[in-house]
Motif scaffolding. Structure first.
Motif, PDB file in Angstrom:
ATOM      1  N   SER A 281       0.817  -1.216   0.000  1.00 45.49           N
ATOM      2  CA  SER A 281       0.000   0.000   0.000  1.00 45.49           C
ATOM      3  C   SER A 281       0.853   1.269   0.000  1.00 45.49           C
ATOM      4  CB  SER A 281      -0.951   0.014   1.200  1.00 45.49           C
ATOM      5  OG  SER A 281      -0.225   0.180   2.394  1.00 45.49           O
TER       6      SER A 281
ATOM      7  N   PHE B  28      -1.620   3.710  -3.547  1.00 49.69           N
ATOM      8  CA  PHE B  28      -2.577   4.806  -3.676  1.00 49.69           C
ATOM      9  C   PHE B  28      -2.071   5.996  -4.488  1.00 49.69           C
ATOM     10  CE2 PHE B  28      -4.028   2.624   0.185  1.00 49.69           C
ATOM     11  CZ  PHE B  28      -5.298   2.307  -0.249  1.00 49.69           C
ATOM     12  N   ASN B  29      -0.767   6.264  -4.425  1.00 47.29           N
ATOM     13  CA  ASN B  29      -0.296   7.474  -5.090  1.00 47.29           C
ATOM     14  C   ASN B  29       0.767   7.246  -6.158  1.00 47.29           C
ATOM     15  OD1 ASN B  29      -0.954   8.498  -2.015  1.00 47.29           O
ATOM     16  ND2 ASN B  29      -1.619   9.884  -3.614  1.00 47.29           N
TER      17      ASN B  29
ATOM     18  N   THR C 294       4.146  10.707   9.111  1.00 49.57           N
ATOM     19  CA  THR C 294       3.650   9.617   8.284  1.00 49.57           C
ATOM     20  C   THR C 294       2.162   9.743   7.989  1.00 49.57           C
ATOM     21  OG1 THR C 294       3.141   8.284  10.222  1.00 49.57           O
ATOM     22  CG2 THR C 294       5.322   8.011   9.273  1.00 49.57           C
ATOM     23  N   LYS C 295       1.479  10.617   8.748  1.00 48.04           N
ATOM     24  CA  LYS C 295       0.035  10.824   8.597  1.00 48.04           C
ATOM     25  C   LYS C 295      -0.751   9.567   8.918  1.00 48.04           C
ATOM     26  CE  LYS C 295       0.565  14.923   6.359  1.00 48.04           C
ATOM     27  NZ  LYS C 295      -0.090  16.171   6.470  1.00 48.04           N
TER      28      LYS C 295
ATOM     29  N   GLY D 185      -5.529   3.441  15.375  1.00 45.76           N
ATOM     30  CA  GLY D 185      -6.443   3.193  16.479  1.00 45.76           C
ATOM     31  C   GLY D 185      -6.005   1.945  17.223  1.00 45.76           C
TER      32      GLY D 185
ATOM     33  N   GLN E 218      -5.595  -1.220  15.110  1.00 46.50           N
ATOM     34  CA  GLN E 218      -4.398  -1.157  14.274  1.00 46.50           C
ATOM     35  C   GLN E 218      -3.142  -1.351  15.085  1.00 46.50           C
ATOM     36  OE1 GLN E 218      -4.389  -1.603  11.341  1.00 46.50           O
ATOM     37  NE2 GLN E 218      -6.604  -1.349  11.225  1.00 46.50           N
TER      38      GLN E 218
ATOM     39  N   ASN F 147      -0.479  -4.222  14.327  1.00 42.76           N
ATOM     40  CA  ASN F 147       0.920  -3.929  14.055  1.00 42.76           C
ATOM     41  C   ASN F 147       1.820  -4.561  15.111  1.00 42.76           C
ATOM     42  OD1 ASN F 147       1.530  -1.914  11.721  1.00 42.76           O
ATOM     43  ND2 ASN F 147      -0.451  -1.368  12.540  1.00 42.76           N
TER      44      ASN F 147
ATOM     45  N   VAL G 281       5.804   8.438   1.404  1.00 47.26           N
ATOM     46  CA  VAL G 281       4.496   8.775   1.972  1.00 47.26           C
ATOM     47  C   VAL G 281       4.339  10.290   2.066  1.00 47.26           C
ATOM     48  CG1 VAL G 281       3.015   8.503   4.015  1.00 47.26           C
ATOM     49  CG2 VAL G 281       4.509   6.639   3.304  1.00 47.26           C
TER      50      VAL G 281
ATOM     51  N   GLU H 245     -11.036   2.692  11.600  1.00 45.76           N
ATOM     52  CA  GLU H 245      -9.684   2.217  11.939  1.00 45.76           C
ATOM     53  C   GLU H 245      -9.113   1.276  10.890  1.00 45.76           C
ATOM     54  OE1 GLU H 245      -8.965   0.682  15.769  1.00 45.76           O
ATOM     55  OE2 GLU H 245      -9.994   2.308  16.818  1.00 45.76           O
TER      56      GLU H 245
ATOM     57  N   SER I 228      -3.908   0.983   5.710  1.00 48.19           N
ATOM     58  CA  SER I 228      -3.807   1.135   4.258  1.00 48.19           C
ATOM     59  C   SER I 228      -3.965  -0.186   3.504  1.00 48.19           C
ATOM     60  CB  SER I 228      -2.500   1.815   3.907  1.00 48.19           C
ATOM     61  OG  SER I 228      -1.447   1.263   4.641  1.00 48.19           O
TER      62      SER I 228
ATOM     63  N   VAL J 112      -6.647  -1.098   0.621  1.00 51.20           N
ATOM     64  CA  VAL J 112      -6.309  -1.737  -0.665  1.00 51.20           C
ATOM     65  C   VAL J 112      -7.285  -2.888  -0.938  1.00 51.20           C
ATOM     66  CG1 VAL J 112      -4.599  -3.126  -1.918  1.00 51.20           C
ATOM     67  CG2 VAL J 112      -3.841  -1.140  -0.600  1.00 51.20           C
TER      68      VAL J 112
ATOM     69  N   SER K 205      -5.950   8.120  -6.590  1.00 52.32           N
ATOM     70  CA  SER K 205      -4.598   8.636  -6.803  1.00 52.32           C
ATOM     71  C   SER K 205      -4.589  10.146  -6.986  1.00 52.32           C
ATOM     72  CB  SER K 205      -3.941   7.957  -8.006  1.00 52.32           C
ATOM     73  OG  SER K 205      -4.523   8.431  -9.195  1.00 52.32           O
TER      74      SER K 205
ATOM     75  N   LEU L 231      -2.758  12.783   0.793  1.00 51.34           N
ATOM     76  CA  LEU L 231      -2.923  11.906   1.944  1.00 51.34           C
ATOM     77  C   LEU L 231      -4.002  12.404   2.907  1.00 51.34           C
ATOM     78  CD1 LEU L 231      -1.562   9.321   2.194  1.00 51.34           C
ATOM     79  CD2 LEU L 231       0.234  10.362   3.551  1.00 51.34           C
TER      80      LEU L 231
ATOM     81  N   ILE M  55      -7.213  10.261   4.116  1.00 51.37           N
ATOM     82  CA  ILE M  55      -7.491   9.996   5.528  1.00 51.37           C
ATOM     83  C   ILE M  55      -8.918  10.422   5.883  1.00 51.37           C
ATOM     84  CG2 ILE M  55      -6.894  10.806   7.871  1.00 51.37           C
ATOM     85  CD1 ILE M  55      -3.915  10.666   6.859  1.00 51.37           C
TER      86      ILE M  55
END
Lengths: 265, 100
Positions: free
Chosen positions: A35, A39-40, A152-153, A157, A160, A164, A237, B49, B52, B56, B77, B81, B85
């Protein structure tokens, strides 16, 4: 989700713009997943290239594996993925740990790699880079989240954090990843790197604590170019458009030719 | 006769919402989804929550269900960001409706 078997393990793969003539394979970093590009950066590259993203073993939605995190095994997986997708030659982009895997792949099977780009490749000999693995704890992770969310933005929560935490716990305490990384500490000083024939592009954040590794590689690898982009180790990012712009420019410009005297034209 | 006044888009929006809710439940798992109050105004990162890689997985489900006529990855895209979010289910419902 597209899952394909690679070396006996299930690997999550995403492909964009399948019909394009040239392919870019993108390799993410440790504790991350595809990911970081999805996205970008990948959609921008996909305007021109076939883009292949995959989750490394035990990351994202790929199957967990207890061993084989050394760069030979990781680059074996990459080659097996290329074989499975019928990709004879690709451009390769790697970020952080993924940059090390990409460099190893270019050294081991140079004919399969066209242009090589390493983003924020850390020096495995740098104690600070490796030290993070020893310092890890839930407290460390929570501290990281509190202090680095602006960069990192990522706003994690409870669920998550737990997810992680479980991934770190698994990778650190149930796999060989720590030993495998320690065994790679001489990678940047190896003779092979000085013989790399790919004239890679090195991208680093201008405030990154890995930037010194960038200068080191630029000196050691013939014809290497270094591009600094405003940001730190999280530059893909923080500045995805800038990173994609530099990638596209490098991948579409004329391939430099190495003269016998070592100069690049 | 009593009539309920609705705009023509409302039933479609409700159906899309139900579909998206189902996809989110599949991605994050029923046990977590049950604890959450999934609404059209729910944002992916703050309220649900979702991280990423889950977004996806969700994106792939949206693409698989709503077909190739929507360029979901391309649409995402175009966002920075902060926009990603803040993204909520209504934004996606509106986008899917615009593409129809």
């Amino acid at each position: 989700m597209p899952i394909i078997p690679i070396n006996g393990k299930k690997v999550h793969v995403q492909e964009l713009n399948k019909g394009a003539a040239e392919t870019v394979v993108m390799v993410h970093g440790m504790f991350s997943n595809l990911s970081v590009y999805y996205f970008n950066i990948a959609p921008l590259l996909a305007l021109r290239f076939h883009v292949v993203l995959y989750d490394l073993k035990s990351h994202g939605m790929s199957e967990r594996t207890r061993d084989g995190y050394d760069l030979d095994s990781m680059s074996d997986d990459l080659r097996a993925l290329m074989d499975a997708l019928g990709l004879e030659k690709v451009h390769l982009v790697g970020y952080s740990f993924g940059a090390l895997i990409s460099l190893k792949a270019a050294l081991r099977f140079p004919g399969r790699i066209d242009r090589l780009i390493m983003i924020e490749g850390p020096d495995p000999a740098d104690d600070k880079t490796r030290g993070i693995m020893d310092e890890y704890s839930r407290e460390f992770l929570e501290h990281y989240i509190r202090n680095f969310t602006d960069a990192t933005k990522v706003q994690m929560g409870k669920r998550q954090l737990e997810r992680n935490h479980r991934m770190y716990e698994y990778l650190f305490y149930q796999t060989t990843i720590k030993q495998d990384m320690l065994a790679e500490k001489d990678f940047f000083s190896s003779d092979a790197i000085a013989g790399l024939e790919h004239h890679p592009l090195l991208i680093y954040g201008s405030r990154s604590n890995c930037l010194r590794a960038g200068y080191f590689l630029k000196e050691r690898i013939p014809g290497a170019e270094l591009e600094e982009i405003e940001g730190d180790h999280n530059v893909p990012v923080q500045a995805p458009e800038a990173v994609a712009g530099v990638l596209l420019h490098f991948l579409t410009e004329a391939v430099p030719v190495m003269e016998p005297d070592g100069n690049v034209f | 006769m009593d009539t309920v006044t609705t705009t023509p888009d409302q039933p479609a929006a409700a159906a899309i919402f139900d579909q998206l809710k189902q996809m989110i439940t599949e991605v994050i798992g029923e046990e977590f989804a049950e604890e959450m109050d999934i609404r059209p105004t729910s944002s992916f990162t703050k309220d649900l929550e979702m991280d990423s890689i889950e977004i996806v997985a969700f994106s792939e489900k949206v693409k698989a269900h709503f077909g190739t006529r929507i360029d979901f990855t391309g649409w995402l895209s175009g966002m920075d960001l902060d926009q990603l979010i803040r993204l909520n289910l209504n934004d996606i419902i509106n986008y899917i409706q615009e593409c129809r």
